[in-house]
Design a protein around this motif. Structure first.
Motif, short mmCIF file in Angstrom:
data_model
loop_
_atom_site.label_atom_id
_atom_site.label_comp_id
_atom_site.label_asym_id
_atom_site.label_seq_id
_atom_site.Cartn_x
_atom_site.Cartn_y
_atom_site.Cartn_z
N LEU A 26 0.85 -1.19 0.00
CA LEU A 26 0.00 0.00 0.00
C LEU A 26 0.89 1.24 0.00
N THR A 27 0.29 2.37 -0.39
CA THR A 27 1.02 3.63 -0.34
C THR A 27 0.92 4.13 1.10
N PHE A 28 1.89 3.74 1.88
CA PHE A 28 1.85 3.90 3.34
C PHE A 28 1.58 5.35 3.74
N SER A 29 2.19 6.29 3.07
CA SER A 29 2.10 7.69 3.47
C SER A 29 0.70 8.26 3.25
N ASN A 30 -0.20 7.51 2.60
CA ASN A 30 -1.57 7.96 2.42
C ASN A 30 -2.51 7.49 3.53
N TYR A 31 -1.99 6.67 4.43
CA TYR A 31 -2.85 6.01 5.42
C TYR A 31 -2.67 6.57 6.82
N VAL A 32 -3.80 6.77 7.49
CA VAL A 32 -3.78 6.98 8.94
C VAL A 32 -3.49 5.62 9.57
N MET A 33 -2.59 5.59 10.51
CA MET A 33 -2.21 4.34 11.15
C MET A 33 -2.62 4.36 12.62
N SER A 34 -3.10 3.23 13.08
CA SER A 34 -3.61 3.14 14.45
C SER A 34 -3.11 1.87 15.12
N TRP A 35 -3.10 1.91 16.42
CA TRP A 35 -2.90 0.71 17.24
C TRP A 35 -4.17 0.49 18.05
N TYR A 36 -4.65 -0.72 18.02
CA TYR A 36 -5.79 -1.16 18.82
C TYR A 36 -5.32 -2.29 19.73
N LYS A 42 -13.04 -8.81 26.28
CA LYS A 42 -13.37 -7.40 26.08
C LYS A 42 -13.39 -7.06 24.60
N GLU A 43 -14.02 -5.94 24.27
CA GLU A 43 -14.05 -5.48 22.89
C GLU A 43 -12.71 -4.85 22.52
N ARG A 44 -12.44 -4.88 21.23
CA ARG A 44 -11.24 -4.23 20.73
C ARG A 44 -11.38 -2.73 20.93
N GLU A 45 -10.30 -2.09 21.40
CA GLU A 45 -10.35 -0.66 21.66
C GLU A 45 -9.18 0.07 21.00
N LEU A 46 -9.43 1.31 20.64
CA LEU A 46 -8.40 2.14 20.04
C LEU A 46 -7.42 2.59 21.12
N VAL A 47 -6.15 2.42 20.85
CA VAL A 47 -5.09 2.84 21.77
C VAL A 47 -4.51 4.18 21.34
N ALA A 48 -4.16 4.29 20.06
CA ALA A 48 -3.55 5.52 19.56
C ALA A 48 -3.65 5.53 18.04
N PHE A 49 -3.66 6.75 17.49
CA PHE A 49 -3.54 6.85 16.03
C PHE A 49 -2.65 8.02 15.66
N ILE A 50 -2.15 7.95 14.44
CA ILE A 50 -1.25 8.98 13.93
C ILE A 50 -1.67 9.31 12.51
N SER A 51 -1.65 10.59 12.18
CA SER A 51 -2.07 11.02 10.86
C SER A 51 -1.09 10.52 9.79
N SER A 52 -1.48 10.67 8.55
CA SER A 52 -0.66 10.16 7.46
C SER A 52 0.71 10.83 7.40
N GLY A 54 2.14 12.19 10.10
CA GLY A 54 2.79 12.05 11.40
C GLY A 54 2.69 13.28 12.28
N ARG A 55 2.07 14.33 11.77
CA ARG A 55 2.03 15.58 12.52
C ARG A 55 0.98 15.57 13.61
N SER A 56 0.01 14.67 13.53
CA SER A 56 -1.07 14.64 14.51
C SER A 56 -1.19 13.25 15.11
N THR A 57 -1.32 13.22 16.43
CA THR A 57 -1.51 11.95 17.14
C THR A 57 -2.63 12.10 18.15
N ASN A 58 -3.16 10.97 18.57
CA ASN A 58 -4.19 10.98 19.61
C ASN A 58 -4.11 9.66 20.37
#
Length: 115
Positions: A26-36, A42-52, A54-58
């Motif tokens: 895939l064209t990696f730089s086009n994708y938002v990447m997340s860790w769950y 328990k249900e799967r939960e979002l841990v963190a994500f980073i914008s395509s 890399g300038r924005s994280t949550n």
């Protein structure tokens, strides 16, 4: 498309681990990447994500100040540095790549935090 996680394992409370996810097909730089993560029963939960770019994280409130997500668009990798680990961080951790309505998941890597 393949997302392959690595770096999981067993660690004592207070310890650290660094997870890595290597992406291909895939064209990696086009994708938002997340860790769950998903703990037993328990249900799967979002841990963190980073914008395509890399300038924005949550982060989930439960990991803020302890976990750091980062990416290298030249190597097609996204990492999750996990510090001050707690038993409640025990789970299977998954990497996810998202673009628009489409997404891809890795197979997961086990993290166990115990004495």
């Amino acid at each position: 498309v393949q997302l392959v996680e690595s770096g999981g394992g067993s660690v004592q409370p207070g310890g650290s681990l660094r997870l890595s996810c290597a992406a291909s097909g895939l064209t990696f730089s086009n994708y938002v990447m997340s860790w769950y993560r998903q703990a037993p029963g328990k249900e799967r939960e979002l841990v963190a994500f980073i914008s395509s770019t890399g300038r924005s994280t949550n982060y989930a409130d439960s990991v803020k100040g302890r976990f750091t997500i980062s990416r290298d668009n030249t190597k097609n990798t996204v990492d999750l540095q996990m510090n001050s680990l707690k038993p409640e961080d025990t789970a299977v951790y998954y990497c996810k790549g998202s673009r628009g309505s489409g997404s891809y998941w890795g197979q997961g890597t086990q993290v166990t935090v115990s004495l």
